[in-house]
Design an enzyme around this catalytic site. Structure first.
Site, PDB file in Angstrom:
ATOM      1  N   ASN A 291      -1.028   6.852  -7.589  1.00 15.53           N
ATOM      2  CA  ASN A 291       0.003   7.618  -6.876  1.00 15.53           C
ATOM      3  C   ASN A 291       1.425   7.373  -7.370  1.00 15.53           C
ATOM      4  OD1 ASN A 291      -1.969   8.743  -5.278  1.00 15.53           O
ATOM      5  ND2 ASN A 291      -1.724   7.251  -3.631  1.00 15.53           N
TER       6      ASN A 291
ATOM      7  N   VAL B  51       0.838  -1.207   0.000  1.00 13.85           N
ATOM      8  CA  VAL B  51       0.000   0.000   0.000  1.00 13.85           C
ATOM      9  C   VAL B  51       0.875   1.260   0.000  1.00 13.85           C
ATOM     10  CG1 VAL B  51      -1.955  -1.128   1.124  1.00 13.85           C
ATOM     11  CG2 VAL B  51      -0.194  -0.052   2.531  1.00 13.85           C
ATOM     12  N   CYS B  52       0.217   2.382  -0.339  1.00 17.74           N
ATOM     13  CA  CYS B  52       0.901   3.679  -0.335  1.00 17.74           C
ATOM     14  C   CYS B  52       1.134   4.095   1.123  1.00 17.74           C
ATOM     15  CB  CYS B  52       0.047   4.729  -1.022  1.00 17.74           C
ATOM     16  SG  CYS B  52      -0.250   4.327  -2.742  1.00 17.74           S
ATOM     17  N   PRO B  53       2.202   4.788   1.495  1.00 17.65           N
ATOM     18  CA  PRO B  53       3.227   5.270   0.562  1.00 17.65           C
ATOM     19  C   PRO B  53       4.390   4.295   0.336  1.00 17.65           C
ATOM     20  CG  PRO B  53       3.649   6.188   2.725  1.00 17.65           C
ATOM     21  CD  PRO B  53       2.448   5.277   2.866  1.00 17.65           C
ATOM     22  N   MET B  54       4.306   3.078   0.931  1.00 20.56           N
ATOM     23  CA  MET B  54       5.444   2.155   0.791  1.00 20.56           C
ATOM     24  C   MET B  54       5.664   1.762  -0.674  1.00 20.56           C
ATOM     25  SD  MET B  54       6.893   2.088   3.625  1.00 20.56           S
ATOM     26  CE  MET B  54       8.176   0.873   3.296  1.00 20.56           C
TER      27      MET B  54
END
Ligand code: ZN
Lengths: 82, 208
Positions: free
Chosen positions: A52, A19-22
């Site tokens: 993103n 998942v974001c931001p990873m």
């Protein structure tokens, strides 16, 4: 999304399930390991990362070469290091 | 050196910063800071630097009361700083322990400065906080003359802000993002202004 012929790649990272931001943290680290002009293929799942990761890459001066849907909810993204 | 999986997660916010990235984080992890003075602002700076993964070390002397609240606890007062710091860092961020490839110094004045890494002096002139920083290419004599106008001072809200600014100045030098020599004033109301440098004989008098 229209089908595209995948560009030749220098490296691939599979970020399905991340998942974001990873997703962008790992994309950025993979880009840092490449020479400018080299191509990174990123495999992503989910709507947020598909939106993103290309946006962040563009903001940091990388080229979004192509994006293609690989399977249900999975996209492949090709970035050329800026 | 490559970041471990734990480190990628721990420093993800640093990695996302355009000026830093993974390479910058690796640089911070390879940089050490020796604490050479004493005071609240220095204690705050040490906590920030340790959280960023720099290797923090301190010289042997007892922990002072004004140094508690961030890494160190009230129980640590009077105990050896070096050992208390090691225990606190092991708990806070084990990356802050170990052998760096380059070491600088950060001290709340009066303090001594040595090492090839960044130098940051923190101190006070009345109620105004001041910080003076120097990278490898900055003049040590100009640094020492400028820092010489500062002395030790109050602990309190402004010490926390001065310590945070000091940590940032140290990291920017370590990353090569900063001028090789400079200074800042921190007013009581939290405003930051550039400080005129007190130049050494070979660099000529400027400012003031
Ligand atoms: Zn000088």
């Amino acid at each position: 999304m229209r089908p595209v012929a995948p560009p030749p790649t220098d490296a691939t990272i599979d970020l399905r399930g991340q998942v974001c931001p990873m997703t962008y943290v790992r994309t950025k680290l993979a880009l840092e390991r490449l020479e400018p002009g080299h191509v990174l293929e990123v495999v992503l799942s989910g709507e947020e990362p598909a939106k993103n990761v290309p946006r962040s890459a563009r903001e940091e001066g990388h080229e979004v070469m192509a994006m293609a849907e690989a399977a249900e909810g999975v996209v492949r993204l090709w970035l050329r290091k800026g | 050196m490559t970041l471990s999986e734990d480190q990628v997660v721990r420093y993800s916010r640093h990695i996302l910063l355009s000026a830093l990235g993974g390479k910058g984080q690796e640089r911070l992890l390879a940089t050490g800071v020796t604490l050479t003075g004493q005071g609240a602002a220095q204690a705050v700076a040490a906590a920030y630097l340790a959280a960023s993964g720099l290797k923090v070390s301190a010289k042997g002397r007892p922990v002072a009361p004004e140094e508690t609240g961030f890494l160190l606890a009230a129980d640590d007062v009077g105990r050896p700083l070096e050992a208390m710091m090691r225990a606190a860092l092991l708990d806070a961020n084990p990356d802050a322990l170990g052998q760096p490839s380059e070491v600088g110094a950060l001290g709340e004045l009066p303090a001594g400065f040595s090492g090839t890494g960044p130098w940051v002096a923190l101190g006070w002139s009345g109620n105004r906080g001041g910080l003076v920083y120097r990278g490898r290419d900055g003049c040590a004599a100009c640094f020492e003359r400028t820092a010489g106008a500062l002395s030790n001072g109050p602990a309190g809200a402004s010490a926390v802000l001065l310590g945070a600014l000091g940590a940032l100045a140290f990291e920017r030098l370590a990353l090569g993002l900063s001028q090789p020599l400079g200074g800042l004033w921190l007013s009581e109301t939290g405003e930051v202004e550039p400080m005129d440098l007190d130049r050494c004989a070979s660099h000529g008098q400027t400012g003031r």
